[in-house]
Design a protein around this motif. Sequence first.
Motif, short mmCIF file in Angstrom:
data_model
loop_
_atom_site.label_atom_id
_atom_site.label_comp_id
_atom_site.label_asym_id
_atom_site.label_seq_id
_atom_site.Cartn_x
_atom_site.Cartn_y
_atom_site.Cartn_z
N ALA A 52 -28.66 -14.59 -24.70
CA ALA A 52 -28.02 -13.93 -23.57
C ALA A 52 -28.63 -12.55 -23.31
CB ALA A 52 -26.52 -13.80 -23.80
N ALA A 53 -29.03 -11.88 -24.37
CA ALA A 53 -29.62 -10.55 -24.23
C ALA A 53 -31.09 -10.61 -23.85
CB ALA A 53 -29.45 -9.77 -25.53
N HIS A 54 -31.71 -11.80 -23.97
CA HIS A 54 -33.16 -11.91 -23.73
C HIS A 54 -33.50 -13.19 -22.96
CE1 HIS A 54 -33.95 -8.55 -26.41
NE2 HIS A 54 -33.09 -9.09 -27.25
N GLU A 55 -32.71 -13.53 -21.97
CA GLU A 55 -33.00 -14.75 -21.21
C GLU A 55 -34.36 -14.68 -20.55
OE1 GLU A 55 -29.42 -15.39 -18.73
OE2 GLU A 55 -29.47 -17.35 -19.71
N GLY A 56 -35.01 -15.82 -20.48
CA GLY A 56 -36.30 -15.91 -19.84
C GLY A 56 -37.47 -15.74 -20.79
N LEU A 57 -37.20 -15.33 -22.04
CA LEU A 57 -38.28 -15.27 -23.02
C LEU A 57 -38.68 -16.68 -23.41
CD1 LEU A 57 -37.41 -12.48 -25.65
CD2 LEU A 57 -39.14 -12.43 -23.86
N SER A 58 -39.90 -16.82 -23.84
CA SER A 58 -40.33 -18.13 -24.33
C SER A 58 -39.62 -18.41 -25.65
CB SER A 58 -41.84 -18.16 -24.54
OG SER A 58 -42.20 -17.36 -25.65
N GLN A 59 -39.57 -19.67 -25.99
CA GLN A 59 -38.97 -20.08 -27.26
C GLN A 59 -39.68 -19.39 -28.41
OE1 GLN A 59 -37.79 -24.22 -27.53
NE2 GLN A 59 -39.00 -24.38 -29.40
N GLN A 60 -41.01 -19.33 -28.34
CA GLN A 60 -41.80 -18.69 -29.40
C GLN A 60 -41.49 -17.20 -29.48
OE1 GLN A 60 -46.03 -19.05 -28.93
NE2 GLN A 60 -46.47 -17.65 -30.61
N ALA A 61 -41.45 -16.50 -28.35
CA ALA A 61 -41.20 -15.05 -28.34
C ALA A 61 -39.80 -14.74 -28.86
CB ALA A 61 -41.39 -14.48 -26.94
N LEU A 62 -38.82 -15.53 -28.47
CA LEU A 62 -37.46 -15.31 -28.96
C LEU A 62 -37.37 -15.56 -30.46
CD1 LEU A 62 -34.60 -14.46 -28.18
CD2 LEU A 62 -34.09 -16.88 -27.77
N GLY A 63 -38.03 -16.61 -30.93
CA GLY A 63 -38.06 -16.90 -32.36
C GLY A 63 -38.68 -15.76 -33.15
N GLU A 64 -39.77 -15.20 -32.63
CA GLU A 64 -40.41 -14.06 -33.31
C GLU A 64 -39.49 -12.84 -33.29
OE1 GLU A 64 -44.18 -13.56 -31.36
OE2 GLU A 64 -44.97 -15.42 -32.20
N LEU A 65 -38.82 -12.62 -32.18
CA LEU A 65 -37.93 -11.46 -32.04
C LEU A 65 -36.80 -11.50 -33.06
CD1 LEU A 65 -37.18 -8.96 -30.21
CD2 LEU A 65 -35.69 -10.54 -29.00
N ILE A 66 -36.23 -12.68 -33.26
CA ILE A 66 -35.09 -12.78 -34.18
C ILE A 66 -35.51 -13.16 -35.60
CG2 ILE A 66 -33.44 -13.28 -32.35
CD1 ILE A 66 -33.51 -16.20 -33.13
N GLY A 67 -36.81 -13.36 -35.80
CA GLY A 67 -37.31 -13.62 -37.16
C GLY A 67 -37.08 -15.04 -37.65
N LEU A 68 -37.13 -16.00 -36.75
CA LEU A 68 -36.91 -17.39 -37.12
C LEU A 68 -38.23 -18.13 -37.05
CD1 LEU A 68 -34.35 -18.97 -37.86
CD2 LEU A 68 -34.15 -19.63 -35.48
N ASN A 69 -38.55 -18.91 -38.09
CA ASN A 69 -39.83 -19.61 -38.07
C ASN A 69 -39.81 -20.68 -36.96
OD1 ASN A 69 -39.34 -22.37 -39.04
ND2 ASN A 69 -38.96 -21.47 -41.03
N ARG A 72 -37.71 -24.05 -37.44
CA ARG A 72 -36.26 -23.86 -37.36
C ARG A 72 -35.83 -23.52 -35.94
NH1 ARG A 72 -33.28 -22.63 -42.43
NH2 ARG A 72 -34.74 -23.01 -44.10
N MET A 73 -36.65 -22.75 -35.25
CA MET A 73 -36.34 -22.38 -33.87
C MET A 73 -36.25 -23.63 -32.99
SD MET A 73 -35.70 -19.83 -31.93
CE MET A 73 -35.71 -19.38 -30.21
N VAL A 74 -37.21 -24.54 -33.13
CA VAL A 74 -37.20 -25.78 -32.35
C VAL A 74 -35.93 -26.57 -32.62
CG1 VAL A 74 -38.32 -28.04 -32.05
CG2 VAL A 74 -39.70 -25.95 -32.07
N PHE A 75 -35.57 -26.73 -33.90
CA PHE A 75 -34.37 -27.49 -34.24
C PHE A 75 -33.12 -26.83 -33.68
CE2 PHE A 75 -36.91 -29.28 -37.90
CZ PHE A 75 -36.91 -30.58 -37.42
N LEU A 76 -33.04 -25.52 -33.78
CA LEU A 76 -31.86 -24.81 -33.30
C LEU A 76 -31.74 -24.92 -31.78
CD1 LEU A 76 -29.43 -23.08 -34.04
CD2 LEU A 76 -30.93 -21.07 -34.05
#
Length: 181
Positions: A52-69, A72-76
């Motif tokens: 919600a705080a970062h809508e429009g980011l790519s899945q990869q960029a959001l995963g990097e931002l929150i520190g998720l590999n 795991r990001m794909v599954f989530l």
Amino acid sequence: MEEPPVGPPGPGEEDFAYLLVQLGFHLARRFGEPLAPLGLEPRHAGMLTRLAAHEGLSQQALGELIGLNPTRMVFLVDELQQRGLVERRRNTADRRSYALYLTPQGRDMLRQIQASGSRHQDETGASLTQAERIQLASLLRRLATEQGISEDTLPGIPPRPPVTDPQPRTDRSGRDSRPAG
């Protein structure tokens, strides 16, 4: 030479790290209890909040931002998309990737999560004054920063309100200035 005692420090000893671990486990479990009837876990709540705080980011960029590999990001994201809470859209800046957005259902769910989180916070801090809550939050943020944890990687409710109507961020030329990725 005397061996140090094994186990948690005793009363009056500097035991804040041990207490934070114990309190963290307890509070995480309590935070998850009202999410279970919604079919969610704390990790889902954290992802919806950060998205919600970062809508429009790519899945990869959001995963990097929150520190998720990435795995795991794909599954989530898959889990949240299957529940109708998140949608992937082709990233206009890079057609090889997807940008993430909350669905209307996702926004409704986030409101429920935030209400539950507010109740949880009020119950947790019931014995503290407002000034003590502010002081505790400040001290915890300082410890988090020292550990390399940013506001974006912290779980839970962010200090800023979620985006309710995503608008592209533009630079002076009128181009979308969101990071590609």
